[in-house]
Design a protein around this motif. Structure first.
Motif, mmCIF file in Angstrom:
data_model
loop_
_atom_site.group_PDB
_atom_site.id
_atom_site.type_symbol
_atom_site.label_atom_id
_atom_site.label_comp_id
_atom_site.label_asym_id
_atom_site.label_seq_id
_atom_site.Cartn_x
_atom_site.Cartn_y
_atom_site.Cartn_z
ATOM 1 N N ALA A 227 -0.487 36.335 -28.774
ATOM 2 C CA ALA A 227 -0.593 37.251 -27.582
ATOM 3 C C ALA A 227 -1.895 37.156 -27.024
ATOM 4 O O ALA A 227 -2.781 36.987 -27.515
ATOM 5 C CB ALA A 227 -0.067 38.724 -27.923
ATOM 6 N N VAL A 228 -1.750 37.239 -25.541
ATOM 7 C CA VAL A 228 -2.918 37.556 -24.934
ATOM 8 C C VAL A 228 -3.483 38.635 -25.063
ATOM 9 O O VAL A 228 -3.051 39.850 -24.721
ATOM 10 C CB VAL A 228 -2.856 36.972 -23.454
ATOM 11 C CG1 VAL A 228 -4.280 37.164 -22.562
ATOM 12 C CG2 VAL A 228 -2.493 35.528 -23.093
ATOM 13 N N VAL B 247 -3.983 35.091 -16.004
ATOM 14 C CA VAL B 247 -3.330 34.040 -14.968
ATOM 15 C C VAL B 247 -2.383 33.457 -16.040
ATOM 16 O O VAL B 247 -2.622 32.925 -16.978
ATOM 17 C CB VAL B 247 -4.501 33.100 -14.349
ATOM 18 C CG1 VAL B 247 -5.071 33.802 -13.525
ATOM 19 C CG2 VAL B 247 -5.206 32.355 -15.459
ATOM 20 N N VAL B 248 -1.459 32.818 -15.180
ATOM 21 C CA VAL B 248 -0.581 31.663 -15.673
ATOM 22 C C VAL B 248 -0.611 30.707 -14.555
ATOM 23 O O VAL B 248 -0.168 30.704 -13.520
ATOM 24 C CB VAL B 248 1.068 32.018 -15.872
ATOM 25 C CG1 VAL B 248 1.767 31.013 -16.235
ATOM 26 C CG2 VAL B 248 0.937 33.381 -16.846
ATOM 27 N N ALA C 211 -8.637 34.780 -19.423
ATOM 28 C CA ALA C 211 -7.564 34.657 -20.209
ATOM 29 C C ALA C 211 -6.454 34.393 -19.485
ATOM 30 O O ALA C 211 -6.303 34.588 -18.077
ATOM 31 C CB ALA C 211 -7.557 36.196 -20.513
ATOM 32 N N GLY C 212 -5.345 33.692 -20.176
ATOM 33 C CA GLY C 212 -4.236 33.378 -19.657
ATOM 34 C C GLY C 212 -3.517 32.193 -20.036
ATOM 35 O O GLY C 212 -3.630 31.755 -21.543
ATOM 36 N N VAL C 213 -2.361 31.506 -19.637
ATOM 37 C CA VAL C 213 -2.049 30.465 -20.031
ATOM 38 C C VAL C 213 -1.849 29.221 -19.067
ATOM 39 O O VAL C 213 -1.822 29.610 -18.012
ATOM 40 C CB VAL C 213 -0.274 30.812 -20.280
ATOM 41 C CG1 VAL C 213 0.454 29.733 -20.778
ATOM 42 C CG2 VAL C 213 -0.121 32.016 -21.334
ATOM 43 N N MET D 285 -2.926 28.697 -24.481
ATOM 44 C CA MET D 285 -3.169 30.096 -24.221
ATOM 45 C C MET D 285 -4.526 30.345 -24.574
ATOM 46 O O MET D 285 -5.205 29.879 -25.594
ATOM 47 C CB MET D 285 -2.188 30.993 -25.103
ATOM 48 C CG MET D 285 -2.672 32.465 -24.871
ATOM 49 S SD MET D 285 -1.595 33.642 -25.903
ATOM 50 C CE MET D 285 -2.219 32.929 -27.602
ATOM 51 N N VAL D 286 -5.267 30.728 -23.554
ATOM 52 C CA VAL D 286 -6.843 31.170 -23.874
ATOM 53 C C VAL D 286 -6.851 32.699 -23.858
ATOM 54 O O VAL D 286 -6.484 33.305 -22.963
ATOM 55 C CB VAL D 286 -7.623 30.612 -22.549
ATOM 56 C CG1 VAL D 286 -9.069 31.003 -22.694
ATOM 57 C CG2 VAL D 286 -7.411 29.260 -22.436
ATOM 58 N N SER D 287 -7.498 33.077 -24.897
ATOM 59 C CA SER D 287 -7.738 34.520 -25.080
ATOM 60 C C SER D 287 -8.980 34.772 -25.920
ATOM 61 O O SER D 287 -9.032 34.237 -26.975
ATOM 62 C CB SER D 287 -6.475 35.309 -25.805
ATOM 63 O OG SER D 287 -6.643 36.725 -26.038
#
Length: 175
Positions: A1-2, A11-12, A122-124, A155-157
């Motif tokens: 999960a982000v 963002v996506v 953050a996002g995908v 995914m970046v979180s």
């Protein structure tokens, strides 16, 4: 999960037909009654969430304790009252915005309300190229070795990356 902290958004990003709308639909279903779809388009129909106009966003958020505001093709959406810009700049507690766009357009979105989302990092990133990592503060190698499948990406979180595949059941197509 982000993982999003207070006043953080996500963002996506991906090229056409990479699954951006599909990822937002997955998020809408996961958020349930907390999902708020802004703008008129395929996302509302596919997610089963009634879309609202950006001008109505302030009123809708007043009645919710938690909200996940979802905006497909965010760079094409006008914000005449500044409601989306206010959510991004100073979201009420429990409110996060996730917007989708093409990465090449997002990189040059200076002056647009969505540009502030970059601060959350953050996002995908769907079908990312090495330049896309910079958007979220990451460095990617020239070849990631990720198959170009709709809904698959990185995914970046919280400064960490993970390969993900977002799947929407019930025979929904991706866009």
């Amino acid at each position: 999960a982000v993982r999003l902290h207070r006043r953080e958004h996500a963002v996506v990003l991906g090229p056409p037909r990479s699954g951006r709308t599909n990822v937002l639909c997955c998020l809408a279903r996961a958020a349930g009654s907390a999902a708020v779809v802004v703008g008129d388009g395929d996302l509302a129909r596919r997610s089963g969430v009634v879309a609202i106009d950006p001008a109505d966003l302030d009123g809708v958020l007043e009645s919710l304790e938690f909200a996940l505001v979802l905006v497909d093709d965010m760079l094409d959406l006008d914000d005449p009252t500044g409601a989306l810009g206010r959510v991004v700049a100073a979201a009420p507690p429990g409110v996060h915005l996730v917007g989708a766009a093409r990465p090449d357009q997002f990189r040059s979105s200076y002056g647009h309300w969505a540009a502030e989302i970059k601060r959350s990092r953050a996002g995908v990133l769907l079908r990312p190229d090495p330049m896309d990592g910079d958007i979220l503060g990451q460095q990617f190698p020239a070849r990631l070795g990720i198959a170009a499948v709709a809904g698959r990406g990185v995914m970046v979180s919280e400064g960490e990356t993970e390969v993900v595949q977002c799947v929407l059941a019930e025979g929904q197509s991706t866009s």
